[in-house]
Design an enzyme around this catalytic site. Structure first.
Site, PDB file in Angstrom:
ATOM      1  N   TYR A 204       0.852  -1.190   0.000  1.00  0.00           N
ATOM      2  CA  TYR A 204       0.000   0.000   0.000  1.00  0.00           C
ATOM      3  C   TYR A 204       0.882   1.233   0.000  1.00  0.00           C
ATOM      4  CZ  TYR A 204      -3.506   3.453   1.322  1.00  0.00           C
ATOM      5  OH  TYR A 204      -4.321   4.552   1.358  1.00  0.00           O
TER       6      TYR A 204
ATOM      7  N   ASP B 173       9.214   2.812   0.083  1.00  0.00           N
ATOM      8  CA  ASP B 173       8.150   3.511   0.795  1.00  0.00           C
ATOM      9  C   ASP B 173       8.323   3.184   2.280  1.00  0.00           C
ATOM     10  OD1 ASP B 173       5.896   4.410   2.023  1.00  0.00           O
ATOM     11  OD2 ASP B 173       4.509   3.704   0.476  1.00  0.00           O
TER      12      ASP B 173
ATOM     13  N   LYS C 207       3.902   9.612   8.394  1.00  0.00           N
ATOM     14  CA  LYS C 207       3.561   9.136   9.740  1.00  0.00           C
ATOM     15  C   LYS C 207       4.496   9.676  10.839  1.00  0.00           C
ATOM     16  CE  LYS C 207       0.515   5.685   7.977  1.00  0.00           C
ATOM     17  NZ  LYS C 207       0.543   4.741   6.891  1.00  0.00           N
TER      18      LYS C 207
HETATM   19  C1  LIG Z   1       0.048   5.146   5.420  1.00  0.00           C
HETATM   20  C2  LIG Z   1       0.889   4.805   4.259  1.00  0.00           C
HETATM   21  C3  LIG Z   1       0.915   5.600   3.107  1.00  0.00           C
HETATM   22  C4  LIG Z   1      -0.015   6.743   2.879  1.00  0.00           C
HETATM   23  O1  LIG Z   1       0.198   7.787   3.767  1.00  0.00           O
HETATM   24  P1  LIG Z   1      -1.011   8.802   4.033  1.00  0.00           P
HETATM   25  O2  LIG Z   1      -0.404   9.836   4.922  1.00  0.00           O
HETATM   26  O3  LIG Z   1      -2.100   7.990   4.656  1.00  0.00           O
HETATM   27  O4  LIG Z   1      -1.420   9.356   2.706  1.00  0.00           O
HETATM   28  C5  LIG Z   1       1.823   5.280   2.107  1.00  0.00           C
HETATM   29  N1  LIG Z   1       2.644   4.225   2.240  1.00  0.00           N
HETATM   30  C6  LIG Z   1       2.632   3.440   3.312  1.00  0.00           C
HETATM   31  C7  LIG Z   1       3.596   2.303   3.407  1.00  0.00           C
HETATM   32  C8  LIG Z   1       1.736   3.687   4.355  1.00  0.00           C
HETATM   33  O5  LIG Z   1       1.698   2.869   5.401  1.00  0.00           O
END
Ligand SMILES: *Cc1c(COP(=O)(O)O)cnc(C)c1O
Length: 435
Positions: free
Chosen positions: A148, A243, A271
């Site tokens: 994701y 990511d 985050k």
């Molecule tokens: C939460 C998340 C995102 C998206 O971040 P948002 O601030 O919710 O847009 C992208 N990549 C990973 C791995 C995530 O856990």
């Protein structure tokens, strides 16, 4: 759904929310769609604990989906926010707060020489893909099933997190021309990566991967997987994008890239670096980032990018994380917690994937090394366990395909009691959970 008197204020509030927001929520997984029932409304949080509208207290393993590692409202962050709110909340001009957090992040990631702050992980991913496509003059993206990366159009293909939960292969409203440029293969499967790259020579702009997958539940990279991605991406002229929105500053002071000794071309953060405020960032080598406006042709901008409140919050968090022994302390607590769970798990029914303060208990036999393995989980058994835990004052993710978070503020004693409760509820799943 039946009325549960102990959650009556949350249920009332949710009825109101249903009149306001699609499904009553502003992000799908919050709706409890995966576990059924009515979601709780929380009114306060302190450290490892949350309080709902009915005044019930919960030990929280969600921690704002990993945005918190110091727990809810840590004093240092509250102080920094108060100071900053009195001084300047948003200005749309450079501030020292950006320099401070930017320096801390650059110092923590050897592969980041330049970075750009944005307002969410999604925005950071979108921007990094645009940069990767511009830099390579190619359009295709390789991702992994169950990975994701936020809700950017081109990555809503076989995605994890909320999409996994809702059993949605992809999103409506995304043109085929966009998803057609994305290829998704199983995590931990280098052969699949190799053949995908070979099938479209010279076409892939980037491989994007969670170096430790945390949105199909927690799934660890197998030995040599990340190294393999590094060499295959080089061989095929594609950029490697890590990511690290969840893993950044979660596992160590820096990223999974350091933990596994693999350097990506671009890193995505979010985050934790916002300390509970909306932030994302992408960064990499100087030459690459100099293609971003105003230096280069890749346009990307934001009114609230580098927002002073968010910068001050993130910086206050990183200061704590940099203290010696911080990550060892979390790892030690987490391992003691796992040691209490492990002997009681039935390998035919449960698999505990874990790394430092991250974990997922899958209701499926192991090993779980990719999304297909994870999807064998008994999500109904998970839902029953989830509701049992909630009734016992323990909050875990309202969906199987998510990670749990143990942070600095989880008390050892509370973790021990939580482990006992988790084990007890595994052995006697509560019957009559609403469907
Ligand atoms: C939460 C998340 C995102 C998206 O971040 P948002 O601030 O919710 O847009 C992208 N990549 C990973 C791995 C995530 O856990």
């Amino acid at each position: 759904m039946p009325h549960n008197p102990s959650f009556s204020r949350s249920q009332e509030a949710f009825q109101h929310a249903l009149e306001l927001f699609p499904g009553g929520v502003n992000s799908p997984v919050r709706s409890f769609a995966a576990v059924s029932g009515s979601p709780l409304f929380f009114s306060r949080g302190k450290g490892a604990y949350l309080e709902d509208l009915d005044g019930r207290r919960y030990l929280d393993f969600v921690q704002s989906w990993g945005a918190h590692i110091l727990g809810h409202s840590p004093p240092g962050v509250v102080r920094a926010l108060r100071r900053q709110a009195q001084r300047l909340t948003s200005v749309g001009a450079p501030t020292l707060e950006e320099n401070r957090l930017g320096t801390a992040i650059r110092d923590a990631f050897p592969s980041i020489e330049r970075l750009r702050f944005v307002s969410s992980g999604t925005e950071a991913v979108m921007s990094a893909l645009r940069l990767a496509r511009a830099a390579t003059n190619r359009s295709m993206i390789l991702k992994f099933d169950g990975g994701y990366h936020g809700h950017a159009d081109s990555l809503l293909v076989s995605a994890g997190s909320g999409l996994a939960t809702l059993n949605q292969p992809a999103s409506a409203g995304v043109p085929e021309a966009v998803t057609g440029a994305t290829v998704s293969v199983p995590y931990n499967d280098l052969e699949a990566v190799r053949s995908a790259l070979a099938a479209h020579p010279g076409k892939f702009a980037a491989i994007i991967v969670e170096p430790v997958a945390a949105n199909m539940g927690l799934v660890l990279p197998q030995p040599r997987f990340l190294e393999g991605l590094r060499s295959l991406s080089r061989e095929h002229g594609a950029l490697l994008i890590f990511d690290e929105v969840i893993t950044g500053f979660r596992l160590t002071y820096g990223g999974a890239s350091q933990l596994f000794g693999v350097e990506p071309d671009l890193t995505i953060l979010g985050k934790i670096i916002g300390g509970g405020l909306p932030v994302g960032a992408y960064g990499g080598k100087k030459e690459l980032l100099s293609q971003v406006a105003p230096l280069g042709p890749v346009y990307q901008a934001g009114t609230l990018s580098g927002n002073p409140l968010a910068m001050a919050s993130g910086y206050a968090v990183l200061k704590e994380l940099a203290k010696p022994g911080f990550y060892e302390m979390i790892t030690d607590k987490a391992e003691r917690f796992f040691d209490l769970l492990l002997p009681h798990l039935d390998p035919a029914r449960h698999t505990l994937n874990r790394l430092r303060g991250l974990f997922t208990l899958f209701f499926a036999p192991g090993p779980i090394q990719n999304f297909a393995d994870a999807q064998k989980s008994d999500t109904q058994a998970y839902a029953r366990w989830f509701h049992g835990l909630l009734e016992s004052g323990i909050s875990i993710a309202p969906a199987q395909f998510e990670a749990g978070f143990i942070g600095a503020k989880h008390p050892v004693r509370a973790l021990r009691l939580a482990a006992e409760t988790m084990v007890r509820l595994l052995e006697t799943p509560s019957p009559g959970t609403e469907k």
